[in-house]
Design a protein around this motif. Structure first.
Motif, PDB file in Angstrom:
ATOM      1  N   VAL A 287       0.840  -1.197   0.000  1.00 35.67           N
ATOM      2  CA  VAL A 287       0.000   0.000   0.000  1.00 35.67           C
ATOM      3  C   VAL A 287       0.874   1.245   0.000  1.00 35.67           C
ATOM      4  O   VAL A 287       1.904   1.299   0.668  1.00 35.67           O
ATOM      5  CB  VAL A 287      -0.962  -0.012   1.210  1.00 35.67           C
ATOM      6  N   GLY A 288       0.455   2.244  -0.794  1.00 32.98           N
ATOM      7  CA  GLY A 288       1.217   3.482  -0.903  1.00 32.98           C
ATOM      8  C   GLY A 288       0.513   4.640  -0.230  1.00 32.98           C
ATOM      9  O   GLY A 288      -0.721   4.743  -0.273  1.00 32.98           O
ATOM     10  N   LEU A 289       1.291   5.515   0.389  1.00 36.45           N
ATOM     11  CA  LEU A 289       0.761   6.748   0.973  1.00 36.45           C
ATOM     12  C   LEU A 289       0.746   7.814  -0.110  1.00 36.45           C
ATOM     13  O   LEU A 289       1.802   8.222  -0.603  1.00 36.45           O
ATOM     14  CB  LEU A 289       1.613   7.200   2.157  1.00 36.45           C
ATOM     15  N   LYS A 290      -0.450   8.310  -0.449  1.00 35.85           N
ATOM     16  CA  LYS A 290      -0.603   9.312  -1.516  1.00 35.85           C
ATOM     17  C   LYS A 290      -0.560  10.711  -0.900  1.00 35.85           C
ATOM     18  O   LYS A 290      -1.417  11.071  -0.079  1.00 35.85           O
ATOM     19  CB  LYS A 290      -1.931   9.084  -2.228  1.00 35.85           C
ATOM     20  N   ASN A 291       0.453  11.496  -1.291  1.00 40.04           N
ATOM     21  CA  ASN A 291       0.600  12.873  -0.794  1.00 40.04           C
ATOM     22  C   ASN A 291       0.601  12.877   0.739  1.00 40.04           C
ATOM     23  O   ASN A 291       1.438  12.230   1.338  1.00 40.04           O
ATOM     24  CB  ASN A 291      -0.461  13.772  -1.421  1.00 40.04           C
ATOM     25  N   ASP A 292      -0.276  13.603   1.424  1.00 36.38           N
ATOM     26  CA  ASP A 292      -0.356  13.679   2.896  1.00 36.38           C
ATOM     27  C   ASP A 292       1.028  13.879   3.519  1.00 36.38           C
ATOM     28  O   ASP A 292       1.425  13.187   4.453  1.00 36.38           O
ATOM     29  CB  ASP A 292      -1.020  12.431   3.470  1.00 36.38           C
ATOM     30  N   LEU A 293       1.755  14.860   3.007  1.00 35.25           N
ATOM     31  CA  LEU A 293       3.149  15.045   3.407  1.00 35.25           C
ATOM     32  C   LEU A 293       3.306  15.395   4.881  1.00 35.25           C
ATOM     33  O   LEU A 293       4.318  15.050   5.493  1.00 35.25           O
ATOM     34  CB  LEU A 293       3.799  16.117   2.538  1.00 35.25           C
ATOM     35  N   ASP A 294       2.336  16.072   5.461  1.00 38.89           N
ATOM     36  CA  ASP A 294       2.467  16.467   6.862  1.00 38.89           C
ATOM     37  C   ASP A 294       2.453  15.281   7.814  1.00 38.89           C
ATOM     38  O   ASP A 294       2.852  15.421   8.971  1.00 38.89           O
ATOM     39  CB  ASP A 294       1.342  17.437   7.253  1.00 38.89           C
ATOM     40  N   GLN A 295       2.013  14.118   7.341  1.00 42.31           N
ATOM     41  CA  GLN A 295       1.922  12.951   8.216  1.00 42.31           C
ATOM     42  C   GLN A 295       2.903  11.839   7.843  1.00 42.31           C
ATOM     43  O   GLN A 295       2.804  10.722   8.351  1.00 42.31           O
ATOM     44  CB  GLN A 295       0.486  12.410   8.206  1.00 42.31           C
ATOM     45  N   VAL A 296       3.858  12.157   6.984  1.00 43.30           N
ATOM     46  CA  VAL A 296       4.818  11.143   6.553  1.00 43.30           C
ATOM     47  C   VAL A 296       5.556  10.536   7.739  1.00 43.30           C
ATOM     48  O   VAL A 296       5.710   9.306   7.840  1.00 43.30           O
ATOM     49  CB  VAL A 296       5.806  11.734   5.525  1.00 43.30           C
ATOM     50  N   ASP A 297       6.032  11.361   8.649  1.00 39.02           N
ATOM     51  CA  ASP A 297       6.792  10.839   9.794  1.00 39.02           C
ATOM     52  C   ASP A 297       5.966   9.838  10.596  1.00 39.02           C
ATOM     53  O   ASP A 297       6.496   8.843  11.095  1.00 39.02           O
ATOM     54  CB  ASP A 297       7.233  11.981  10.708  1.00 39.02           C
ATOM     55  N   ASP A 298       4.668  10.090  10.729  1.00 34.86           N
ATOM     56  CA  ASP A 298       3.805   9.216  11.513  1.00 34.86           C
ATOM     57  C   ASP A 298       3.406   7.950  10.768  1.00 34.86           C
ATOM     58  O   ASP A 298       3.117   6.927  11.390  1.00 34.86           O
ATOM     59  CB  ASP A 298       2.527   9.967  11.919  1.00 34.86           C
ATOM     60  N   LEU A 299       3.387   8.001   9.438  1.00 40.01           N
ATOM     61  CA  LEU A 299       2.808   6.906   8.664  1.00 40.01           C
ATOM     62  C   LEU A 299       3.812   6.085   7.867  1.00 40.01           C
ATOM     63  O   LEU A 299       3.439   5.047   7.311  1.00 40.01           O
ATOM     64  CB  LEU A 299       1.752   7.465   7.708  1.00 40.01           C
ATOM     65  N   VAL A 300       5.068   6.490   7.816  1.00 40.38           N
ATOM     66  CA  VAL A 300       6.032   5.758   6.989  1.00 40.38           C
ATOM     67  C   VAL A 300       6.156   4.307   7.436  1.00 40.38           C
ATOM     68  O   VAL A 300       6.386   3.410   6.613  1.00 40.38           O
ATOM     69  CB  VAL A 300       7.409   6.467   6.994  1.00 40.38           C
ATOM     70  N   GLY A 301       5.960   4.032   8.717  1.00 43.18           N
ATOM     71  CA  GLY A 301       6.030   2.655   9.192  1.00 43.18           C
ATOM     72  C   GLY A 301       4.844   1.805   8.803  1.00 43.18           C
ATOM     73  O   GLY A 301       4.911   0.570   8.845  1.00 43.18           O
TER      74      GLY A 301
END
Length: 263
Positions: A180-194
């Motif tokens: 699954v890929g994270l689309k945009n949502d750059l402000d939450q990258v640190d929280d969701l990269v895992g």
């Protein structure tokens, strides 16, 4: 394109990263699509002749036969799913009650933000979409519009609401053996990269935001990056870990890809 702060991969691209024993995809041990090139097409019959290792194509308009043909050609195939907004023309649009439908998206007629707090309603609807991705043979899923809390949705969405919803999306994908890929949502990258196995980004070069994706690069997870308005030369060669292309914003078949680096 801004490059400061992007972490170089010890083993190079994702293929080598997997060979070096880097962790598999988050949550369910699902590896992200591999390869250094991609095609992003959501409009028109899928052009299977494009020289790309990974295709990102629409769930509903792409047949299982097309997915199988791409696999037979050695391609990996990502399933595009609009997870944060409702498109009126989709065959399952009538399955959602009116109260979860919010404001219309700017510039996208007949597409409406969803109340992502209502997971009691949305989870089974999403699960059915992800089941269809799996049934058609896709390798991964790209859930779109997963940053509604930063937009005028018509609902009082919070950052925590979005985090919970996006983690639900990651779980539903991994339960089905899909990356699954994270689309945009750059402000939450640190929280969701895992929680996510790769990133999909639109226009980070144009808006000078590419540094926000450094956590994906550091985790040896690929970034599938597309620009619409900038000339190819302005963001090529891309940073390590990025697969960068230029497309028409309607996402039809034509694609321009950053040239491979010289040996």
């Amino acid at each position: 394109m801004t490059r400061a702060g992007l972490v170089a991969l010890v083993c190079g691209g994702l293929m080598m990263a997997l060979a070096c024993g880097s962790p598999a995809g988050a949550g369910g041990g699902v590896p992200a699509p591999a390869g250094s090139t991609w095609q992003y097409q959501l409009q028109g019959p899928v052009d299977t002749s494009v020289d790309a290792a990974t295709y990102d194509v629409d769930l509903f308009s792409t047949s299982a036969q097309t997915v199988a043909a791409l696999h037979a050609d050695g391609r990996q195939v990502v399933c595009y799913v609009n997870a944060g907004a409702l498109e009126d023309w989709r065959p399952d649009a009538g399955a959602l009650p009116e109260e979860v439908r919010g404001q219309e998206l700017e510039d996208w007629p007949d597409e409406y933000w969803l109340d992502v707090r209502r997971t009691d309603v949305l989870e089974p609807w999403l699960a059915a979409r992800f089941d269809l991705c799996k049934e058609k043979g896709f390798d991964a899923v790209e859930p779109d519009n997963v940053d509604g809390y930063t937009h005028p949705t018509g609902f009082p969405l919070t950052e925590d609401d979005q985090l919970a919803y996006n983690r639900l999306l990651a779980r539903l994908a991994h339960e089905r053996g899909l990356a699954v890929g994270l689309k945009n949502d750059l402000d939450q990258v640190d929280d969701l990269v895992g929680d996510f196995d790769f990133a999909v980004n639109e226009q980070c070069a144009q808006y000078r935001e590419c540094e926000a994706l450094a956590p994906f690069v550091a985790a040896q997870k690929p970034v599938y990056h597309v620009e619409y308005d900038l000339p190819l030369a302005s963001f090529c060669p891309p940073p390590t870990g990025f697969r960068s292309i230029r497309k028409n914003i309607v996402l039809d078949a034509p694609v321009e890809t950053c040239p491979a680096p010289a040996p």
